[in-house]
Design a protein around this motif. Structure first.
Motif, short mmCIF file in Angstrom:
data_model
loop_
_atom_site.label_atom_id
_atom_site.label_comp_id
_atom_site.label_asym_id
_atom_site.label_seq_id
_atom_site.Cartn_x
_atom_site.Cartn_y
_atom_site.Cartn_z
N GLY A 295 12.65 -10.69 -4.39
CA GLY A 295 11.55 -11.80 -4.06
C GLY A 295 10.95 -11.38 -2.86
N ILE A 296 11.20 -10.26 -2.05
CA ILE A 296 10.78 -9.95 -0.80
C ILE A 296 9.55 -8.93 -1.06
CG2 ILE A 296 11.21 -8.45 1.30
CD1 ILE A 296 14.16 -9.02 0.87
N ILE A 297 8.32 -9.38 -0.28
CA ILE A 297 7.08 -8.88 -0.27
C ILE A 297 7.00 -7.13 0.38
CG2 ILE A 297 4.55 -8.93 0.50
CD1 ILE A 297 4.87 -12.02 0.38
N ILE A 298 6.67 -6.52 -0.54
CA ILE A 298 6.71 -5.18 0.01
C ILE A 298 5.35 -4.61 -0.09
CG2 ILE A 298 7.38 -2.73 -0.36
CD1 ILE A 298 9.67 -4.64 -0.03
N MET B 267 -5.59 1.90 10.63
CA MET B 267 -4.25 2.31 10.34
C MET B 267 -3.87 2.78 8.93
SD MET B 267 -2.73 1.60 13.22
CE MET B 267 -1.14 1.29 12.86
N PHE B 268 -4.61 2.28 8.06
CA PHE B 268 -4.66 2.32 6.56
C PHE B 268 -5.58 2.63 5.89
CE2 PHE B 268 -0.80 -0.22 8.04
CZ PHE B 268 0.10 0.70 8.20
N LYS B 269 -5.75 3.25 4.73
CA LYS B 269 -6.96 3.46 3.83
C LYS B 269 -6.85 2.53 2.85
CE LYS B 269 -5.88 7.77 3.01
NZ LYS B 269 -5.97 9.04 2.29
N ARG B 270 -5.81 2.47 2.00
CA ARG B 270 -5.37 1.44 0.98
C ARG B 270 -4.02 0.78 0.96
NH1 ARG B 270 -6.54 3.51 -4.76
NH2 ARG B 270 -4.88 4.83 -4.36
N VAL B 271 -3.99 -0.26 0.62
CA VAL B 271 -2.78 -1.10 0.68
C VAL B 271 -2.45 -1.67 -0.77
CG1 VAL B 271 -2.67 -1.57 3.29
CG2 VAL B 271 -3.67 -3.07 1.67
N ALA B 272 -1.61 -1.96 -1.06
CA ALA B 272 -1.05 -2.87 -2.16
C ALA B 272 0.11 -3.54 -2.30
CB ALA B 272 -1.00 -2.03 -3.48
N PHE B 273 0.59 -4.63 -2.89
CA PHE B 273 1.58 -5.29 -2.69
C PHE B 273 2.43 -5.81 -3.80
CE2 PHE B 273 -1.23 -6.45 0.85
CZ PHE B 273 -0.58 -6.30 1.87
N VAL B 274 3.76 -5.74 -3.63
CA VAL B 274 4.63 -6.03 -4.86
C VAL B 274 5.70 -6.83 -4.30
CG1 VAL B 274 4.14 -3.82 -6.12
CG2 VAL B 274 6.02 -3.96 -4.63
N ARG B 275 6.58 -7.21 -5.08
CA ARG B 275 7.73 -8.00 -4.77
C ARG B 275 9.11 -7.14 -5.17
NH1 ARG B 275 7.27 -13.01 -2.76
NH2 ARG B 275 5.54 -14.12 -3.25
N GLN C 283 2.77 -20.48 6.28
CA GLN C 283 1.54 -20.20 7.46
C GLN C 283 2.43 -20.74 8.56
OE1 GLN C 283 -0.85 -18.25 7.79
NE2 GLN C 283 -1.63 -17.77 6.11
N GLY C 284 2.03 -20.65 9.84
CA GLY C 284 2.47 -21.52 10.90
C GLY C 284 4.08 -21.38 11.46
N GLU C 285 4.76 -20.56 10.70
CA GLU C 285 6.08 -20.33 10.99
C GLU C 285 6.53 -18.95 11.30
OE1 GLU C 285 10.25 -20.51 8.32
OE2 GLU C 285 8.81 -22.26 8.27
N ALA C 286 7.15 -18.57 12.31
CA ALA C 286 7.47 -17.40 12.51
C ALA C 286 8.48 -16.63 11.36
CB ALA C 286 7.97 -17.24 13.75
N GLY C 287 8.43 -15.36 11.66
CA GLY C 287 9.27 -14.71 10.51
C GLY C 287 8.62 -13.41 9.98
N ALA C 288 9.37 -12.79 9.39
CA ALA C 288 8.93 -11.46 8.69
C ALA C 288 8.48 -11.60 7.65
CB ALA C 288 10.23 -10.45 8.64
N ARG C 289 7.03 -11.37 7.35
CA ARG C 289 6.27 -11.41 6.39
C ARG C 289 6.25 -10.42 5.13
NH1 ARG C 289 1.13 -11.74 9.40
NH2 ARG C 289 0.21 -10.54 7.50
N HIS C 290 6.54 -9.27 5.47
CA HIS C 290 6.89 -8.27 4.61
C HIS C 290 7.09 -7.14 4.86
CE1 HIS C 290 2.44 -7.50 6.00
NE2 HIS C 290 2.69 -6.48 6.02
N LEU C 291 7.74 -6.15 4.28
CA LEU C 291 7.92 -4.78 4.73
C LEU C 291 6.70 -3.72 4.20
CD1 LEU C 291 11.70 -4.57 3.82
CD2 LEU C 291 11.03 -5.21 6.00
N THR C 292 6.77 -2.69 5.09
CA THR C 292 5.48 -1.84 4.79
C THR C 292 6.11 -0.23 4.51
OG1 THR C 292 3.90 -3.24 5.69
CG2 THR C 292 3.26 -0.97 5.02
N PHE C 293 5.69 0.20 3.44
CA PHE C 293 6.00 1.80 3.45
C PHE C 293 5.00 2.42 3.10
CE2 PHE C 293 9.63 -1.04 2.17
CZ PHE C 293 10.68 -0.69 3.06
N ALA C 294 4.86 3.51 3.65
CA ALA C 294 3.78 4.70 3.55
C ALA C 294 3.94 5.53 2.58
CB ALA C 294 3.60 5.36 4.69
#
Length: 133
Positions: free
Chosen positions: A121-124, A109-117, A68-79
């Motif tokens: 270790g990259i968040i998807i 934008m989205f109906k539902r979302v989920a998150f994995v690594r 938190q408080g640091e710029a950067g890519a937080r995750h990649l999103t795929f539909a």
């Protein structure tokens, strides 16, 4: 004039493992794999852009989350059309599930979302698009 999103570059500790995750489990298409001076490179097509994955060799540390408080890519999103099915396939394959499917905060934008690594270790984020998108 902008033509569109092309690719994002990533580093992986194991190219075979990354290709198996993105292609075999998520449905990407391998379009190029070739050796580099130090390591190996692959381009994986996601349908609207690509991942460029470079594997320089042994000793690569896993990705770290952006604090938190640091710029950067937080995750990649795929539909996907049905993230529930995808999450079950990923869970069966032993993928680290961060958050199972839930109602998206941004319903425009989205109906539902989920998150994995991914294996490095990259968040998807897996997303089902909102109606009309």
């Amino acid at each position: 004039m902008l033509l569109g999103f092309e690719h994002i570059g990533m580093t992986s500790g194991d190219l075979d493992r990354a290709i198996a995750f993105y292609c075999d489990l998520l449905g990407f298409k391998l379009v190029l794999r070739k050796p580099q001076t130090q390591g190996e490179l692959a381009f994986l097509d996601a349908g609207g852009g690509m991942l460029e994955i470079f594997a320089p060799g042994p000793g690569i540390q896993p990705a770290r989350d952006v604090p938190q408080g640091e710029a950067g890519a937080r995750h990649l999103t795929f539909a996907f059309t049905d993230i529930g099915t995808v999450i079950e396939q990923l869970a069966t394959a032993g993928v680290d599930i961060i958050e199972r499917p839930r109602r998206a905060h941004n319903q425009e934008m989205f109906k539902r979302v989920a998150f994995v690594r991914d294996p490095d270790g990259i968040i998807i984020e897996l997303a089902e698009r909102a109606e009309g998108r």
